[in-house]
Design a protein around this motif. Structure first.
Motif, PDB file in Angstrom:
ATOM      1  N   VAL A  36       0.858  -1.305   0.048  1.00 39.90           N
ATOM      2  CA  VAL A  36       0.108   0.071  -0.024  1.00 39.90           C
ATOM      3  C   VAL A  36       1.000   1.248  -0.039  1.00 39.90           C
ATOM      4  O   VAL A  36       1.875   1.235   0.531  1.00 39.90           O
ATOM      5  CB  VAL A  36      -0.749  -0.109   1.265  1.00 39.90           C
ATOM      6  N   THR A  37       0.515   2.227  -0.712  1.00 37.65           N
ATOM      7  CA  THR A  37       1.394   3.375  -0.734  1.00 37.65           C
ATOM      8  C   THR A  37       1.172   4.155   0.393  1.00 37.65           C
ATOM      9  O   THR A  37       0.073   4.268   0.819  1.00 37.65           O
ATOM     10  CB  THR A  37       0.861   4.507  -2.157  1.00 37.65           C
ATOM     11  N   ALA A  38       2.250   4.911   0.829  1.00 35.25           N
ATOM     12  CA  ALA A  38       2.054   5.815   2.064  1.00 35.25           C
ATOM     13  C   ALA A  38       2.972   7.039   1.710  1.00 35.25           C
ATOM     14  O   ALA A  38       4.296   6.985   2.197  1.00 35.25           O
ATOM     15  CB  ALA A  38       2.396   5.135   3.375  1.00 35.25           C
ATOM     16  N   GLY A  39       2.622   7.994   0.731  1.00 34.61           N
ATOM     17  CA  GLY A  39       3.359   8.957   0.315  1.00 34.61           C
ATOM     18  C   GLY A  39       4.437   8.551  -0.656  1.00 34.61           C
ATOM     19  O   GLY A  39       4.576   7.454  -1.255  1.00 34.61           O
ATOM     20  N   LEU A  40       5.225   9.674  -1.027  1.00 37.54           N
ATOM     21  CA  LEU A  40       6.000   9.552  -2.093  1.00 37.54           C
ATOM     22  C   LEU A  40       7.503   9.376  -1.669  1.00 37.54           C
ATOM     23  O   LEU A  40       8.427   9.304  -2.808  1.00 37.54           O
ATOM     24  CB  LEU A  40       5.889  10.788  -3.174  1.00 37.54           C
ATOM     25  N   GLN A  41       7.782   9.635  -0.574  1.00 39.24           N
ATOM     26  CA  GLN A  41       9.340   9.418   0.003  1.00 39.24           C
ATOM     27  C   GLN A  41       9.497   8.343   0.977  1.00 39.24           C
ATOM     28  O   GLN A  41       8.585   7.777   1.650  1.00 39.24           O
ATOM     29  CB  GLN A  41       9.767  10.900   0.662  1.00 39.24           C
ATOM     30  N   PRO A  42      10.461   7.922   1.175  1.00 35.13           N
ATOM     31  CA  PRO A  42      10.885   6.801   2.189  1.00 35.13           C
ATOM     32  C   PRO A  42      10.271   7.184   3.746  1.00 35.13           C
ATOM     33  O   PRO A  42      10.352   8.242   3.916  1.00 35.13           O
ATOM     34  CB  PRO A  42      12.369   6.534   1.932  1.00 35.13           C
ATOM     35  N   LEU A  43       9.768   6.032   4.160  1.00 30.95           N
ATOM     36  CA  LEU A  43       9.630   6.439   5.827  1.00 30.95           C
ATOM     37  C   LEU A  43      10.948   6.285   6.394  1.00 30.95           C
ATOM     38  O   LEU A  43      11.857   5.773   6.383  1.00 30.95           O
ATOM     39  CB  LEU A  43       8.654   5.265   6.003  1.00 30.95           C
ATOM     40  N   SER A  44      10.657   7.128   7.698  1.00 32.85           N
ATOM     41  CA  SER A  44      11.978   7.152   8.560  1.00 32.85           C
ATOM     42  C   SER A  44      11.297   6.592   9.995  1.00 32.85           C
ATOM     43  O   SER A  44      11.950   6.098  10.777  1.00 32.85           O
ATOM     44  CB  SER A  44      12.570   8.575   8.889  1.00 32.85           C
ATOM     45  N   SER A  45       9.946   6.492  10.129  1.00 30.93           N
ATOM     46  CA  SER A  45       9.428   5.889  11.335  1.00 30.93           C
ATOM     47  C   SER A  45       7.966   5.058  10.960  1.00 30.93           C
ATOM     48  O   SER A  45       7.390   5.526  10.328  1.00 30.93           O
ATOM     49  CB  SER A  45       9.237   7.138  12.346  1.00 30.93           C
ATOM     50  N   LEU A  46       7.904   4.376  11.623  1.00 32.07           N
ATOM     51  CA  LEU A  46       6.622   3.403  11.662  1.00 32.07           C
ATOM     52  C   LEU A  46       6.301   2.678  12.759  1.00 32.07           C
ATOM     53  O   LEU A  46       7.152   1.866  13.449  1.00 32.07           O
ATOM     54  CB  LEU A  46       6.742   2.042  10.475  1.00 32.07           C
TER      55      LEU A  46
END
Length: 212
Positions: A39-49
């Motif tokens: 699933v897409t969550a934004g257009l940049q890499p995640l730093s925290s989940l």
């Protein structure tokens, strides 16, 4: 490449990865044998989940990315929406690290910190947001020293909020009452750290806080 990982139990966990154009969140329910479609969550890499402390009941997931944005899922990762919805997160800057209030199911409060360095004109780097109530992120602490650079957040049982500070001798920022209606009090903790130590990671194992 896995950028972030969040574990619900022995069978279910979430991982994020960047494909060059979007950030994708993957979900496995059988310990990694198979994975649901990402699933897409934004257009940049995640730093925290992060998963809600009451995830088994509310199915809520919080994510911060590398471009000042925060995303929320209330359906076990089937979809993610930016918060505040559609208005961006102008107060946050840089890589964003997130955490849930320890009583999120009741308070609906979440925390976020951007890792851009504090300046003489703007020392605010730590914020909170109440899902379903807030319109913008609310500043929590404007006492960070110039050059301070916050990273990973950690909330302990009982509600204390910790934020790692990767600035030399930055230690940890701590508030015992981050959900207080008025500005909560923060203090810097450096006891036990070597001279010029810089913290980049922060984890909890029960009541102790572990730093790295």
């Amino acid at each position: 490449t896995i950028d972030t990982l969040a574990v619900a139990d022995n069978d279910q966990y979430f991982a994020s990865s960047y494909n060059g154009t979007s950030n994708l969140v993957y979900n496995t329910r059988n310990g990694g044998v198979t994975w649901d479609s990402p699933v897409t969550a934004g257009l940049q890499p995640l730093s925290s989940l992060r998963l809600s402390p009451s995830y088994s009941r509310d199915m809520t997931i919080l994510a911060g990315n590398s471009n000042s944005l925060v995303f929320l899922s209330t359906d076990s990762g089937a979809s993610f929406q930016e918060i505040p919805g559609g208005s961006g997160s102008p107060q946050l800057a840089g890589n964003v690290f997130v955490a849930f209030d320890w009583q999120f199911e009741r308070t609906r409060m979440v925390y976020a910190a951007g890792d851009s360095s504090a300046t003489t004109s703007n020392r605010s780097r730590l914020y909170r947001y109440t899902v379903g109530k807030s319109l913008l992120w609310e500043n929590l602490d404007n006492t960070l020293e110039v050059g301070g650079k916050l990273g990973q957040l950690c909330v302990l049982p009982g509600g204390s909020l910790y934020a790692a500070n990767s600035h030399d001798n930055g230690g940890m920022e701590r508030s015992l009452n981050p959900g207080a209606e008025m500005y909560p009090a923060f203090e810097r903790i450096t006891s036990g750290l070597t001279n010029r130590a810089a913290l980049y990671g922060l984890w909890s194992s029960g009541n102790p806080v572990l730093w790295w």
